[in-house]
Write a protein that holds these residues in place. Sequence first.
Motif, PDB file in Angstrom:
ATOM      1  N   VAL A 246      26.199  15.479  53.644  1.00 45.25           N
ATOM      2  CA  VAL A 246      27.436  15.474  54.379  1.00 45.25           C
ATOM      3  C   VAL A 246      27.378  14.762  55.528  1.00 45.25           C
ATOM      4  N   GLN A 257      36.251  10.684  65.158  1.00 45.65           N
ATOM      5  CA  GLN A 257      36.904  11.900  65.257  1.00 45.65           C
ATOM      6  C   GLN A 257      37.481  12.101  66.777  1.00 45.65           C
ATOM      7  N   GLY A 294      30.063  24.203  63.625  1.00 47.19           N
ATOM      8  CA  GLY A 294      30.849  23.011  63.463  1.00 47.19           C
ATOM      9  C   GLY A 294      31.233  22.440  64.889  1.00 47.19           C
ATOM     10  N   CYS A 295      30.216  22.600  65.840  1.00 44.81           N
ATOM     11  CA  CYS A 295      30.312  22.189  67.452  1.00 44.81           C
ATOM     12  C   CYS A 295      30.864  20.688  67.582  1.00 44.81           C
ATOM     13  N   GLY A 296      30.455  19.917  66.789  1.00 42.25           N
ATOM     14  CA  GLY A 296      30.817  18.471  66.913  1.00 42.25           C
ATOM     15  C   GLY A 296      30.107  18.319  68.328  1.00 42.25           C
ATOM     16  N   LYS A 299      32.476  19.973  72.919  1.00 44.19           N
ATOM     17  CA  LYS A 299      33.536  20.389  74.124  1.00 44.19           C
ATOM     18  C   LYS A 299      33.544  21.979  74.377  1.00 44.19           C
ATOM     19  N   ASP A 317      25.935  22.075  64.034  1.00 49.91           N
ATOM     20  CA  ASP A 317      26.761  21.213  63.332  1.00 49.91           C
ATOM     21  C   ASP A 317      25.764  20.511  62.302  1.00 49.91           C
ATOM     22  N   VAL A 318      26.466  20.094  61.149  1.00 52.20           N
ATOM     23  CA  VAL A 318      25.719  19.565  60.156  1.00 52.20           C
ATOM     24  C   VAL A 318      25.242  17.971  60.552  1.00 52.20           C
ATOM     25  N   SER A 319      26.133  17.389  61.462  1.00 50.42           N
ATOM     26  CA  SER A 319      25.802  16.273  61.753  1.00 50.42           C
ATOM     27  C   SER A 319      25.028  15.678  62.824  1.00 50.42           C
ATOM     28  N   ALA A 322      26.469  14.128  65.811  1.00 55.39           N
ATOM     29  CA  ALA A 322      27.331  14.888  66.507  1.00 55.39           C
ATOM     30  C   ALA A 322      26.476  15.704  67.738  1.00 55.39           C
ATOM     31  N   SER A 349      24.014  23.369  57.976  1.00 52.11           N
ATOM     32  CA  SER A 349      25.245  23.470  56.963  1.00 52.11           C
ATOM     33  C   SER A 349      25.940  24.859  56.812  1.00 52.11           C
ATOM     34  N   THR A 351      27.829  25.654  54.965  1.00 52.46           N
ATOM     35  CA  THR A 351      28.106  26.140  53.349  1.00 52.46           C
ATOM     36  C   THR A 351      26.858  26.980  52.937  1.00 52.46           C
ATOM     37  N   GLU A 367      38.812  23.562  64.569  1.00 56.14           N
ATOM     38  CA  GLU A 367      39.322  22.444  63.989  1.00 56.14           C
ATOM     39  C   GLU A 367      38.218  22.099  62.789  1.00 56.14           C
ATOM     40  N   VAL A 368      37.718  23.033  62.121  1.00 55.87           N
ATOM     41  CA  VAL A 368      36.381  22.505  61.341  1.00 55.87           C
ATOM     42  C   VAL A 368      37.080  22.890  59.830  1.00 55.87           C
TER      43      VAL A 368
HETATM   44  N1  SAH Z   1      34.441  21.968  66.870  1.00 52.39           N
HETATM   45  C1  SAH Z   1      34.759  20.564  67.362  1.00 52.39           C
HETATM   46  C2  SAH Z   1      34.324  19.443  66.284  1.00 52.39           C
HETATM   47  C3  SAH Z   1      35.598  19.496  65.250  1.00 52.39           C
HETATM   48  S1  SAH Z   1      35.180  18.346  64.250  1.00 52.39           S
HETATM   49  C4  SAH Z   1      35.780  20.133  68.032  1.00 52.39           C
HETATM   50  O1  SAH Z   1      36.820  20.916  68.210  1.00 52.39           O
HETATM   51  O2  SAH Z   1      35.645  19.218  68.823  1.00 52.39           O
HETATM   52  C5  SAH Z   1      34.540  19.285  62.698  1.00 52.39           C
HETATM   53  C6  SAH Z   1      33.104  19.287  62.905  1.00 52.39           C
HETATM   54  O3  SAH Z   1      32.489  19.903  61.702  1.00 52.39           O
HETATM   55  C7  SAH Z   1      32.158  17.819  62.798  1.00 52.39           C
HETATM   56  O4  SAH Z   1      31.403  17.752  63.888  1.00 52.39           O
HETATM   57  C8  SAH Z   1      31.502  17.920  61.396  1.00 52.39           C
HETATM   58  O5  SAH Z   1      30.290  17.356  61.481  1.00 52.39           O
HETATM   59  C9  SAH Z   1      31.506  19.552  61.292  1.00 52.39           C
HETATM   60  N2  SAH Z   1      31.006  19.952  59.946  1.00 52.39           N
HETATM   61  C10 SAH Z   1      31.695  19.461  58.927  1.00 52.39           C
HETATM   62  N3  SAH Z   1      31.438  20.034  57.976  1.00 52.39           N
HETATM   63  C11 SAH Z   1      30.487  20.950  58.179  1.00 52.39           C
HETATM   64  C12 SAH Z   1      29.485  21.730  57.287  1.00 52.39           C
HETATM   65  N4  SAH Z   1      29.335  21.728  56.123  1.00 52.39           N
HETATM   66  N5  SAH Z   1      28.692  22.311  58.452  1.00 52.39           N
HETATM   67  C13 SAH Z   1      28.513  22.309  59.428  1.00 52.39           C
HETATM   68  N6  SAH Z   1      29.184  21.485  60.136  1.00 52.39           N
HETATM   69  C14 SAH Z   1      30.182  20.951  59.517  1.00 52.39           C
END
Ligand code: SAH
Length: 466
Positions: A246, A257, A294-296, A299, A317-319, A322, A349, A351, A367-368
């Motif tokens: 991912v 993003q 999925g805190c990105g 914010k 977050d997986v990234s 991020a 992750s 999942t 927004e995840v």
């Molecule tokens: N919640 C944040 C970011 C949304 S973008 C905001 O509102 O700004 C979506 C985020 O989900 C990204 O940072 C992406 O890396 C994360 N994401 C996507 N798939 C994921 C997974 N399987 N596990 C954890 N995070 C994931």
Amino acid sequence: MLLTISTTHAPATDLGYLLYKNPSQVQSFELSFGNVHIFYPEANDEKCTVAMLLDVDPVSLVRGKKDGNSDGSLDQYVNDRPYVASSFVSVAIAQVFGSALSGKSKERPELVDKPLPLVATVSVIPCRAGEDYLRNLFEPLGYEVTVEQPELDDKFPEWGNSKYFALTISKVCVLRDLLNHLYVLLPVLDNDKHYYVGEAEVSKLLLHGEGWLSTHPKREDITKKYLKHRYSLVRQITEKLAIEEVNEDADETAKVQAKEEESIERTISLNERRIGTVVSVLKQSNAYRVVDLGCGGGKLLRALLDENEFHQIVGVDVSHRALEIAHERLYLDRLPERKRERIKLMQGSLTYKDARIAGFDAATLIEVIEHLDEPRLSALEKVVFKFAKPKVVIVTTPNVEYNVTFENLPAGKFRHGDHRFEWTRAEFEEWGNRIATTYGYAVRYLPVGDEHPEYGAPTQMGVFRV
Ligand code: SAH
């Protein structure tokens, strides 16, 4: 047990240089479980075949063992071990073809990375799950697969077929890849691994699965079977593989993003309203311990940190990228200690079941969900609603109906390139209602942002409560 590998690469006898085994000699090696003999049934310029004959000694396997296997039954002496491809083959490959397995050749370095026409046969392979399973392991790796299931005895057809298979796989590929595939997949087919499966096996699987396991459709199954269902180990791998896979697009996503989505949604400063709404719902819910999934770039985390009542805040977050951005934006290195200890960032992750996200008052998915394709979304549903099971879950996602009002968004396009879907209000509610019924939550839906009389609000929010 016999494994053969042939090539028709000219001159074919170069195979001997790649394997560090001279085609004109028979060589034998003594391993802990028996002997391995390497010889070449044919070796000429057009075709060269190396054979690895494994002579497993079942008696030596039992001797001196004081564990539960030594139950005195005949099984421990008379069994399939000497005949079938098992975890012993992997050990033999690593010990006898170690250089080729790691892609080294002193005499023919140029051939190490050169795809060669290769055919491997494994004479007897156990596979309780049947022929299709065998194919599903090798075909996704690009092999042409032939599987035979011989008759037990052609004089007694009524005895039926053997439960074992003969496998042939062919592909034009580098020898190292073929050896690594066999190294990992043969023990996967073998339920009776002879060795203790421990931490070392995790490293081996990551090493030998590098570059192919993370994208193999059966990767979870392979991992589980390779590690003999030792779930603490399996988890280590699935996490790493998921992150590896991912991450490639998530890191990129994290970068674009912010820019892309914000520029489309800027006019209404939707982001701030979204965060404001989430924070007020969390406050109303008396949630003190919140995990932002999925805190990105963090914010929401920043907004939560500003409110003292949230005394445990975790961002997942997986990234990796991020999380770095979040770390910077939250000034984590410069926060006063009392504030710093309220917040934690974790890579993971969504999942995969994860004990670290269990037991929170509330979880947010802002927004995840629209970033996950169908199979991953259904995995996430279980991970969040079934296993982590927070008292409150807040989910936000774009309302696709609203998109027509964005002047700078071409018709039919999603707000972000990485969105796998964007739902209408009806679609979101259908999903939310199903989740609520399945996992025992009550759900209500809230609009976020100014509502259009026909198309509704730009963002839709579902608030789930146990
Ligand atoms: N919640 C944040 C970011 C949304 S973008 C905001 O509102 O700004 C979506 C985020 O989900 C990204 O940072 C992406 O890396 C994360 N994401 C996507 N798939 C994921 C997974 N399987 N596990 C954890 N995070 C994931």
